[in-house]
Design an enzyme around this catalytic site. Structure first.
Site, short mmCIF file in Angstrom:
data_model
loop_
_atom_site.label_atom_id
_atom_site.label_comp_id
_atom_site.label_asym_id
_atom_site.label_seq_id
_atom_site.Cartn_x
_atom_site.Cartn_y
_atom_site.Cartn_z
N HIS A 126 -53.63 20.07 -60.53
CA HIS A 126 -53.36 21.59 -61.48
C HIS A 126 -54.14 22.92 -61.98
CE1 HIS A 126 -51.17 22.91 -65.39
NE2 HIS A 126 -50.20 22.66 -64.36
N ASP B 142 -58.40 14.09 -65.42
CA ASP B 142 -56.98 14.88 -66.04
C ASP B 142 -56.48 14.00 -66.33
OD1 ASP B 142 -55.20 15.94 -66.10
OD2 ASP B 142 -55.25 17.19 -64.63
N GLN C 175 -51.25 13.40 -66.83
CA GLN C 175 -49.94 12.16 -66.63
C GLN C 175 -50.08 11.17 -66.21
OE1 GLN C 175 -46.84 14.09 -65.58
NE2 GLN C 175 -48.16 16.19 -65.76
N LYS D 64 -47.11 15.67 -74.30
CA LYS D 64 -46.86 14.59 -72.70
C LYS D 64 -46.19 12.76 -72.77
CE LYS D 64 -49.36 17.73 -68.96
NZ LYS D 64 -47.39 18.82 -68.60
N CYS E 87 -47.48 24.09 -61.25
CA CYS E 87 -49.44 25.24 -61.74
C CYS E 87 -49.88 24.32 -60.21
CB CYS E 87 -49.52 24.72 -63.09
SG CYS E 87 -48.75 25.90 -64.06
C1 LIG Z 1 -52.47 17.28 -63.77
C2 LIG Z 1 -52.26 18.09 -65.31
N1 LIG Z 1 -53.11 18.53 -65.40
C3 LIG Z 1 -53.16 19.51 -66.19
C4 LIG Z 1 -52.10 19.85 -66.70
C5 LIG Z 1 -52.27 21.12 -68.12
O1 LIG Z 1 -51.82 20.52 -69.20
P1 LIG Z 1 -51.60 21.57 -70.32
O2 LIG Z 1 -50.18 22.73 -70.38
O3 LIG Z 1 -50.94 20.16 -71.81
O4 LIG Z 1 -52.41 21.94 -70.91
C6 LIG Z 1 -51.16 19.74 -67.10
C7 LIG Z 1 -49.80 20.04 -67.09
O5 LIG Z 1 -48.31 20.02 -66.67
C8 LIG Z 1 -50.63 18.00 -65.73
O6 LIG Z 1 -49.50 17.98 -64.71
#
Ligand SMILES: Cc1ncc(COP(=O)(O)O)c(C=O)c1O
Length: 410
Positions: free
Chosen positions: A122, A199, A202, A225, A365
């Site tokens: 992401h 990370d 998900q 999430k 993203c």
């Molecule tokens: C794998 C992953 N990392 C990071 C993020 C970023 O999350 P946030 O927008 O809550 O900071 C997301 C959000 O969709 C994600 O799916």
């Protein structure tokens, strides 16, 4: 087996109709819906004990401090962290990674060092490292992916080498659904003396997470999430690393002694929580964790495997459509990104919205990843605890109708 009907009754929004049709919410990778216990927790905070934490001696402040810290303890237990001081409240996953890149990275990354990420990150787990690499004159190295959406680890021992200082990897890809082999990658990072960041944006909502078992140095995830509110997230840091990290943001709350000339830092974890924290949302995230734990994270993962297998089977029978990511539910979460050359994802998103189905369309993203697939965008359906096979059936039928509609004169 989850009692889905009982679960669904806990989510007021699921009884909503969209364009006259029952809402089918398949945009859970973007954010999840909230159960009534989480909504009530927010109302309860503002109607009965709204006050600032840590500084007050009055009843309201002591109550909010107790519940705020109780939520932190709950998060620690949820991810099997030995110490609650390792849990730092952030706004979201993005802020957690930025905190690590700035507070740990700026001090520890030196010219010539290497930072390793994967091709499916992401933007949140890519851009902060790009900037750090540029400012500290380090190199960003990317682990490539195979055609099936898994990581290509053929040259992993060359990629993770003695110059590597941190390996930062997504646990479950938000675009492909791939669940990465993090034990193996963490072990390889530690073998060369590098740190490992996971990370979990998900994965934390969808499967048991165990920082002790993974041995990761950093873990980040977002409350919104996993049934919690927006604006609250978690950064876990191994205690010995946290002790030696300099603060990211400075000001109130995070200081011990301040003179006009200088300041000393408060104890952990306050040292990393400058300013008034997001009290109500942290407590509500604790409530979301209570809800998830009542169901059981193992059961949640099982339900997701069941839905994933069901959907994989249905997708296999569809023509004029490419599904991305691995076809094996043991290494895949309930995230289905797909593309049809006959339908622009935004048109499909609108078509499905007419049927009451909420999916996401775009690059999610992960722009470099989507570009590497040679498509402008994908359509993405993502599942959670309240989703059913009946909803998947209706979604697949609507998808077939859309394909027929958009290809009628092809
Ligand atoms: C794998 C992953 N990392 C990071 C993020 C970023 O999350 P946030 O927008 O809550 O900071 C997301 C959000 O969709 C994600 O799916």
């Amino acid at each position: 087996m989850l009692d889905i009907n009982k679960i669904r009754n806990d989510f007021p929004i699921l009884s909503r109709k969209i364009n006259g049709k029952p809402l089918i919410y398949f945009d859970n990778a973007a954010t999840t819906q909230k159960p009534i216990s989480v909504i009530n927790s927010l109302t309860d905070f503002y109607t009965t004990y709204n006050s600032n934490v840590h500084r007050g001696v009055h009843t309201l402040s002591m109550q909010s401090t107790d519940l705020f810290e109780e939520a932190r303890n709950r998060v620690a237990k949820f991810i099997n962290s030995q110490r609650s001081e390792s849990i730092i409240w952030t706004r979201n996953t993005t802020e957690g990674i930025n905190l690590v890149a700035n507070a740990w990275g700026k001090k520890n990354i030196t010219p010539g060092d290497e930072i390793v990420v994967t091709a499916m990150e992401h933007h949140s787990n890519l851009v902060p490292w790009q900037i750090l690499a540029e400012t500290n004159k380090a190199k960003l190295v990317i682990i490539p992916i195979n055609d099936d959406g898994t990581l290509n680890l053929n040259n992993i021992d060359t990629i993770i080498n003695s110059k590597t200082k941190i390996v930062s990897v997504v646990h479950m890809s938000n675009s492909l659904g791939t669940i990465n082999p993090i034990h193996e990658l963490c072990e390889k990072a530690h073998k060369v003396g590098a740190k490992f960041l996971l990370d979990g944006a998900q994965s934390a909502p969808h499967m048991p997470i165990n920082v002790k078992d993974y041995d990761c140095d950093f873990l980040v995830f977002s409350g919104h999430k996993m049934l919690g509110p927006t604006g609250i997230g978690v950064l876990y840091v191994k205690p010995d690393i946290l002790e030696n990290m300099e603060p990211f943001l400075t000001g109130g709350e995070m200081v011990l002694e301040v003179s006009y000339e200088k300041a000393s830092w408060n104890e952990l974890p306050m040292k990393f929580e400058a300013g008034t924290p997001n009290i109500a949302d942290a407590i509500a995230l604790g409530e979301a964790i209570i809800y998830l734990e009542k169901i059981g994270m193992e059961q949640i993962r099982e339900h997701e495997i069941e839905l994933t297998n069901y959907a994989l089977n249905k997708f296999e029978k569809l023509n004029n459509l490419t599904l991305f990511g691995p076809l094996d539910s043991s290494i895949r979460g309930g995230i289905f990104s797909f593309h049809s050359e006959y339908i622009h994802p935004h048109d499909l998103g609108t078509f499905l919205d007419n049927e009451g189905i909420a999916i996401r369309t775009g690059h999610h993203c992960t722009m470099p990843l989507i570009r590497s697939l040679n498509i402008p965008a994908t359509s993405r359906a993502s599942f959670y605890i309240y989703n059913t096979k009946d909803e998947i059936d209706y979604f697949i039928q609507s998808l077939q109708n859309a394909i027929k509609y958009f290809t009628h004169d092809k």
